[in-house]
Motif scaffolding. Structure first.
Motif, PDB file in Angstrom:
ATOM      1  N   HIS A 163      31.446  20.957  38.392  1.00 22.04           N
ATOM      2  CA  HIS A 163      30.093  21.167  38.892  1.00 22.04           C
ATOM      3  C   HIS A 163      29.221  21.531  37.697  1.00 22.04           C
ATOM      4  N   HIS A 164      27.943  21.275  37.794  1.00 19.29           N
ATOM      5  CA  HIS A 164      27.047  21.570  36.672  1.00 19.29           C
ATOM      6  C   HIS A 164      26.684  23.048  36.573  1.00 19.29           C
ATOM      7  N   LYS A 165      27.240  23.852  37.483  1.00 20.57           N
ATOM      8  CA  LYS A 165      27.041  25.296  37.456  1.00 20.57           C
ATOM      9  C   LYS A 165      28.381  25.989  37.685  1.00 20.57           C
ATOM     10  N   GLY A 166      28.445  27.253  37.314  1.00 24.55           N
ATOM     11  CA  GLY A 166      29.596  28.092  37.619  1.00 24.55           C
ATOM     12  C   GLY A 166      29.186  29.109  38.668  1.00 24.55           C
ATOM     13  N   LEU A 167      30.022  30.110  38.865  1.00 23.32           N
ATOM     14  CA  LEU A 167      29.732  31.155  39.840  1.00 23.32           C
ATOM     15  C   LEU A 167      29.634  32.512  39.157  1.00 23.32           C
ATOM     16  N   VAL A 168      28.713  33.328  39.619  1.00 25.11           N
ATOM     17  CA  VAL A 168      28.579  34.695  39.137  1.00 25.11           C
ATOM     18  C   VAL A 168      29.466  35.549  40.040  1.00 25.11           C
ATOM     19  N   ALA A 169      30.508  36.128  39.453  1.00 23.48           N
ATOM     20  CA  ALA A 169      31.468  36.907  40.234  1.00 23.48           C
ATOM     21  C   ALA A 169      32.269  37.794  39.302  1.00 23.48           C
ATOM     22  N   HIS A 170      32.870  38.824  39.879  1.00 26.05           N
ATOM     23  CA  HIS A 170      33.742  39.693  39.092  1.00 26.05           C
ATOM     24  C   HIS A 170      35.056  38.968  38.795  1.00 26.05           C
ATOM     25  N   SER A 171      35.607  38.295  39.808  1.00 24.42           N
ATOM     26  CA  SER A 171      36.827  37.497  39.614  1.00 24.42           C
ATOM     27  C   SER A 171      36.391  36.057  39.343  1.00 24.42           C
ATOM     28  N   ASP A 172      37.200  35.085  39.751  1.00 24.56           N
ATOM     29  CA  ASP A 172      36.812  33.685  39.543  1.00 24.56           C
ATOM     30  C   ASP A 172      35.822  33.185  40.590  1.00 24.56           C
ATOM     31  N   GLY A 173      35.491  34.016  41.590  1.00 23.21           N
ATOM     32  CA  GLY A 173      34.468  33.666  42.561  1.00 23.21           C
ATOM     33  C   GLY A 173      34.868  32.640  43.602  1.00 23.21           C
ATOM     34  N   ASP A 174      36.154  32.469  43.827  1.00 23.23           N
ATOM     35  CA  ASP A 174      36.640  31.460  44.772  1.00 23.23           C
ATOM     36  C   ASP A 174      36.313  31.889  46.208  1.00 23.23           C
ATOM     37  N   VAL A 175      35.191  31.383  46.737  1.00 24.54           N
ATOM     38  CA  VAL A 175      34.740  31.803  48.067  1.00 24.54           C
ATOM     39  C   VAL A 175      35.705  31.413  49.175  1.00 24.54           C
ATOM     40  N   VAL A 176      36.436  30.319  49.001  1.00 21.98           N
ATOM     41  CA  VAL A 176      37.418  29.906  50.011  1.00 21.98           C
ATOM     42  C   VAL A 176      38.512  30.956  50.128  1.00 21.98           C
ATOM     43  N   ILE A 177      39.085  31.317  49.000  1.00 23.15           N
ATOM     44  CA  ILE A 177      40.176  32.296  49.009  1.00 23.15           C
ATOM     45  C   ILE A 177      39.671  33.679  49.405  1.00 23.15           C
ATOM     46  N   HIS A 178      38.489  34.068  48.946  1.00 27.43           N
ATOM     47  CA  HIS A 178      37.961  35.386  49.305  1.00 27.43           C
ATOM     48  C   HIS A 178      37.738  35.492  50.813  1.00 27.43           C
ATOM     49  N   ALA A 179      37.172  34.459  51.417  1.00 28.16           N
ATOM     50  CA  ALA A 179      36.962  34.466  52.870  1.00 28.16           C
ATOM     51  C   ALA A 179      38.304  34.490  53.603  1.00 28.16           C
ATOM     52  N   LEU A 180      39.278  33.727  53.112  1.00 31.62           N
ATOM     53  CA  LEU A 180      40.615  33.721  53.722  1.00 31.62           C
ATOM     54  C   LEU A 180      41.278  35.086  53.641  1.00 31.62           C
ATOM     55  N   CYS A 181      41.184  35.717  52.479  1.00 31.85           N
ATOM     56  CA  CYS A 181      41.767  37.054  52.323  1.00 31.85           C
ATOM     57  C   CYS A 181      41.135  38.024  53.314  1.00 31.85           C
ATOM     58  N   ILE A 217      38.606  42.605  51.179  1.00 34.99           N
ATOM     59  CA  ILE A 217      39.080  42.278  49.832  1.00 34.99           C
ATOM     60  C   ILE A 217      38.648  43.329  48.808  1.00 34.99           C
ATOM     61  N   GLY A 218      37.463  43.919  49.006  1.00 32.86           N
ATOM     62  CA  GLY A 218      36.986  44.954  48.088  1.00 32.86           C
ATOM     63  C   GLY A 218      37.821  46.216  48.126  1.00 32.86           C
ATOM     64  N   ARG A 219      38.439  46.481  49.253  1.00 34.07           N
ATOM     65  CA  ARG A 219      39.334  47.642  49.361  1.00 34.07           C
ATOM     66  C   ARG A 219      40.619  47.410  48.566  1.00 34.07           C
ATOM     67  N   HIS A 220      41.113  46.192  48.608  1.00 33.73           N
ATOM     68  CA  HIS A 220      42.370  45.863  47.936  1.00 33.73           C
ATOM     69  C   HIS A 220      42.175  45.548  46.452  1.00 33.73           C
ATOM     70  N   PHE A 221      41.016  44.981  46.111  1.00 35.73           N
ATOM     71  CA  PHE A 221      40.727  44.581  44.728  1.00 35.73           C
ATOM     72  C   PHE A 221      39.300  44.990  44.375  1.00 35.73           C
ATOM     73  N   PRO A 222      39.061  46.282  44.155  1.00 35.26           N
ATOM     74  CA  PRO A 222      37.695  46.764  43.920  1.00 35.26           C
ATOM     75  C   PRO A 222      37.059  46.125  42.685  1.00 35.26           C
ATOM     76  N   PRO A 223      35.829  45.621  42.829  1.00 33.83           N
ATOM     77  CA  PRO A 223      35.151  45.021  41.677  1.00 33.83           C
ATOM     78  C   PRO A 223      34.840  46.045  40.585  1.00 33.83           C
ATOM     79  N   SER A 224      34.964  47.318  40.899  1.00 33.77           N
ATOM     80  CA  SER A 224      34.746  48.356  39.895  1.00 33.77           C
ATOM     81  C   SER A 224      35.925  48.475  38.931  1.00 33.77           C
ATOM     82  N   GLN A 225      37.044  47.834  39.255  1.00 32.29           N
ATOM     83  CA  GLN A 225      38.229  47.902  38.401  1.00 32.29           C
ATOM     84  C   GLN A 225      38.276  46.695  37.466  1.00 32.29           C
ATOM     85  N   GLU A 226      38.272  46.978  36.185  1.00 37.03           N
ATOM     86  CA  GLU A 226      38.243  45.928  35.170  1.00 37.03           C
ATOM     87  C   GLU A 226      39.442  44.976  35.239  1.00 37.03           C
ATOM     88  N   GLN A 227      40.564  45.445  35.756  1.00 36.08           N
ATOM     89  CA  GLN A 227      41.749  44.586  35.797  1.00 36.08           C
ATOM     90  C   GLN A 227      41.519  43.328  36.632  1.00 36.08           C
TER      91      GLN A 227
END
Length: 158
Positions: A28-46, A58-68
């Motif tokens: 795609h001619h653009k990327g996504l702004v996200a803490h992780s890779d921004g995969d909306v399909v997987i995030h919605a599924l999770c 998902i934020g409870r299990h993988f907080p965006p405040s955590q650099e890991q």
């Protein structure tokens, strides 16, 4: 016993040359702004799986405040959701995902996404639906500002 969960995710477009959707790199001619890779399909599924299990989001299990989790491959998140699903005695009955965007075109990549998601969930492809729709140029997705996905899952006792 069955459990149903639903999830939703959205990310804005930014710099880049691809987006990750369902574990697949989609040009795609653009990327996504996200803490992780921004995969909306997987995030919605999770979120749908976590919701069906009454285990938060998902934020409870993988907080965006955590650099890991910065730039993390979202397939790690889906593996975690699948592990929790199995630990609670459930298996995937089916998953239905709708990607909402004007571009990129999802159809040419939907089969590869279904295969990737089925593999991560320890399921078969006939239980995974991934499709797309537009908003007829309305709203933020219609203006090409971002991408969204919604998911619904049915979990059944294993």
């Amino acid at each position: 016993m069955m459990r149903i969960g639903q999830g939703f995710d959205v990310h804005t477009f930014g710099e880049g040359d691809h987006v990750m959707l369902g574990g697949v790199r989609v040009p795609h001619h653009k990327g996504l702004v996200a803490h992780s890779d921004g995969d909306v399909v997987i995030h919605a599924l999770c979120d749908a799986i976590f919701g069906a299990l009454a285990m938060g989001d998902i934020g409870r299990h993988f907080p965006p405040s955590q650099e890991q989790w910065r730039n993390a491959d979202s397939r790690l998140f889906l593996r975690h959701a699948a592990k929790l699903m199995r630990e609670q005695g459930y298996a995937l009955g089916n998953a239905d995902v709708t990607v909402i965007c004007e571009a990129p075109k999802v159809g040419p990549h939907a089969q590869a996404m279904r295969e990737a998601v089925a593999e991560e969930l320890g399921s078969t492809i006939d239980r995974i639906s991934i499709k797309a729709t537009t908003t007829e140029k309305l709203g933020f997705t219609g203006r090409g500002e971002g991408i969204a996905a919604q998911a619904c899952v049915l979990l059944v006792l294993a």
